[in-house]
Design a protein around this motif. Structure first.
Motif, PDB file in Angstrom:
ATOM      1  N   TYR A  31      -4.913  -0.809   3.101  1.00 35.79           N
ATOM      2  CA  TYR A  31      -4.519   0.376   4.000  1.00 35.79           C
ATOM      3  C   TYR A  31      -3.520   1.007   3.466  1.00 35.79           C
ATOM      4  N   TYR A  33      -0.906   4.880   4.259  1.00 33.68           N
ATOM      5  CA  TYR A  33      -0.713   5.870   5.382  1.00 33.68           C
ATOM      6  C   TYR A  33       0.336   6.801   4.941  1.00 33.68           C
ATOM      7  N   TYR A  35       3.148   9.536   6.770  1.00 32.44           N
ATOM      8  CA  TYR A  35       3.856   9.805   7.853  1.00 32.44           C
ATOM      9  C   TYR A  35       4.716  11.004   7.653  1.00 32.44           C
ATOM     10  N   TYR A  48      -4.661   8.838   6.782  1.00 37.33           N
ATOM     11  CA  TYR A  48      -4.538   7.247   6.427  1.00 37.33           C
ATOM     12  C   TYR A  48      -5.881   6.860   5.340  1.00 37.33           C
ATOM     13  N   VAL A  50      -8.320   3.548   4.341  1.00 35.27           N
ATOM     14  CA  VAL A  50      -8.699   2.192   4.363  1.00 35.27           C
ATOM     15  C   VAL A  50      -9.151   1.369   3.089  1.00 35.27           C
ATOM     16  N   PHE A  90       7.130   9.634   4.569  1.00 34.49           N
ATOM     17  CA  PHE A  90       7.067   8.167   4.300  1.00 34.49           C
ATOM     18  C   PHE A  90       5.700   7.770   3.989  1.00 34.49           C
ATOM     19  N   SER A  94      -0.543  -1.520   4.298  1.00 36.62           N
ATOM     20  CA  SER A  94      -0.606  -2.812   4.992  1.00 36.62           C
ATOM     21  C   SER A  94      -1.775  -3.805   4.538  1.00 36.62           C
ATOM     22  N   GLN A 101       3.403  -2.745   8.477  1.00 41.16           N
ATOM     23  CA  GLN A 101       3.422  -1.801   7.437  1.00 41.16           C
ATOM     24  C   GLN A 101       4.575  -1.756   6.715  1.00 41.16           C
TER      25      GLN A 101
ATOM     26  N   LEU B  34       5.440  -3.600  17.519  1.00 37.48           N
ATOM     27  CA  LEU B  34       6.226  -3.916  16.336  1.00 37.48           C
ATOM     28  C   LEU B  34       7.581  -3.157  16.413  1.00 37.48           C
ATOM     29  N   TYR B  36      11.135  -1.796  14.325  1.00 36.09           N
ATOM     30  CA  TYR B  36      11.745  -1.586  12.941  1.00 36.09           C
ATOM     31  C   TYR B  36      12.966  -1.111  13.135  1.00 36.09           C
ATOM     32  N   PRO B  43      11.938   2.604   7.029  1.00 34.60           N
ATOM     33  CA  PRO B  43      12.031   1.596   8.112  1.00 34.60           C
ATOM     34  C   PRO B  43      11.779   0.275   7.506  1.00 34.60           C
ATOM     35  N   PHE B  45      10.945  -3.739   8.736  1.00 34.53           N
ATOM     36  CA  PHE B  45      10.170  -4.726   9.858  1.00 34.53           C
ATOM     37  C   PHE B  45      11.004  -5.740  10.599  1.00 34.53           C
ATOM     38  N   ALA B  97      -8.410   0.798  11.816  1.00 38.89           N
ATOM     39  CA  ALA B  97      -7.466   1.272  10.704  1.00 38.89           C
ATOM     40  C   ALA B  97      -5.911   0.623  10.741  1.00 38.89           C
ATOM     41  N   GLN B  98      -5.647  -0.114  11.844  1.00 40.95           N
ATOM     42  CA  GLN B  98      -4.398  -0.821  11.872  1.00 40.95           C
ATOM     43  C   GLN B  98      -3.438   0.207  12.363  1.00 40.95           C
ATOM     44  N   LYS B  99      -3.747   1.407  12.653  1.00 43.08           N
ATOM     45  CA  LYS B  99      -2.937   2.576  12.988  1.00 43.08           C
ATOM     46  C   LYS B  99      -1.729   2.190  13.878  1.00 43.08           C
ATOM     47  N   LEU B 100      -0.447   2.892  13.655  1.00 45.30           N
ATOM     48  CA  LEU B 100       0.619   2.505  14.623  1.00 45.30           C
ATOM     49  C   LEU B 100       0.868   3.782  15.231  1.00 45.30           C
TER      50      LEU B 100
END
Lengths: 112, 112
Positions: A31, A33, A35, A48, A50, A90, A94, A101, B34, B36, B43, B45, B97-100
């Motif tokens: 994955y 992304y 931002y 994003y 996958v 950014f 992941s 991430q 999460l 950061y 960022p 983690f 998609a494990q999006k945050l």
């Protein structure tokens, strides 16, 4: 491992110009992304992916395009730069099944 | 629409003080929260919390999640100037998609 790398670090564009922000990761993450972070704000998801060949829009996709031809690379294209696209960009990646991430160092873009 | 709100937006304290940063959220089918830390660049983690009431701890930093009241706190004890940073809270829901979804961040300044 270099992790997530981004180029360039800084760029100034004139209104209407185009450019591509590069992002690469060497962790074999599925994955990836993109931002943007405006001053005093958190991160907003632009696009994003996958996996190679699969991309989808995030929260703020207008004015941007992406492609993912390989697992490693995820470039972001600005076609007609506008002042509203002045921001820090950014890239992150992941593993499939994990929420953490990993972020690149960012690209600071100014459109004037 | 999924939403994450952090408070305060900005905090200035003296070295040695203890600080508490707040994060509240509304998200469909919560999966994880999460934290950061963002210094000058990307960022990095800190913690991931998925279960309510369990404290995650790393040195002087600790965090707890309340899934019933939909919030988390990040505590930093005996603060040091190196703790100065923006602290970002992000939540993963079930949208795939494990999006945050990120909050606006809290800018923490530690004065000597």
């Amino acid at each position: 491992n270099a992790g997530v790398t981004q180029t360039p670090k800084f760029r100034i564009l004139k209104i209407g110009q185009s450019m591509t922000l590069q992002c690469a990761q060497d962790m074999n993450h599925n994955y990836m992304y993109w931002y943007r972070q405006d001053p005093g704000m958190g991160l907003k998801l632009i696009y994003y992916s996958v996996g190679a060949g699969i991309t989808d829009k995030g929260e703020v996709p207008n004015g941007y395009n992406v492609s993912r031809s390989t697992t490693e690379d995820f470039p972001l294209r600005l076609e007609l730069a506008a002042p509203s696209q002045t921001s820090v960009y950014f890239c992150a990646s992941s593993y499939y099944g994990e929420y953490e991430q990993y972020f690149g160092p960012g690209t600071r873009l100014t459109v004037t | 629409e999924d939403k994450v709100v952090q408070s305060p937006l900005s905090l200035v304290v003296h070295e040695g003080d203890t600080v508490t940063l707040n994060c509240s959220y509304e998200v469909t089918n919560f999966r994880s929260l999460l934290w950061y830390k963002q210094e000058k660049k990307a960022p990095t983690f800190l913690f991931m919390l998925t279960s309510s009431g369990i404290e995650k701890k790393s040195g002087r930093l600790s965090s707890i999640l309340d899934k019933k009241e939909l919030f988390s706190i990040l505590n930093i004890t005996a603060t040091q100037t190196g703790d100065s940073a923006i602290y970002l809270c992000a939540v993963a829901g079930a949208k795939g998609a494990q999006k945050l979804v990120f909050g606006q961040g809290t800018r923490l300044t530690i004065n000597p």
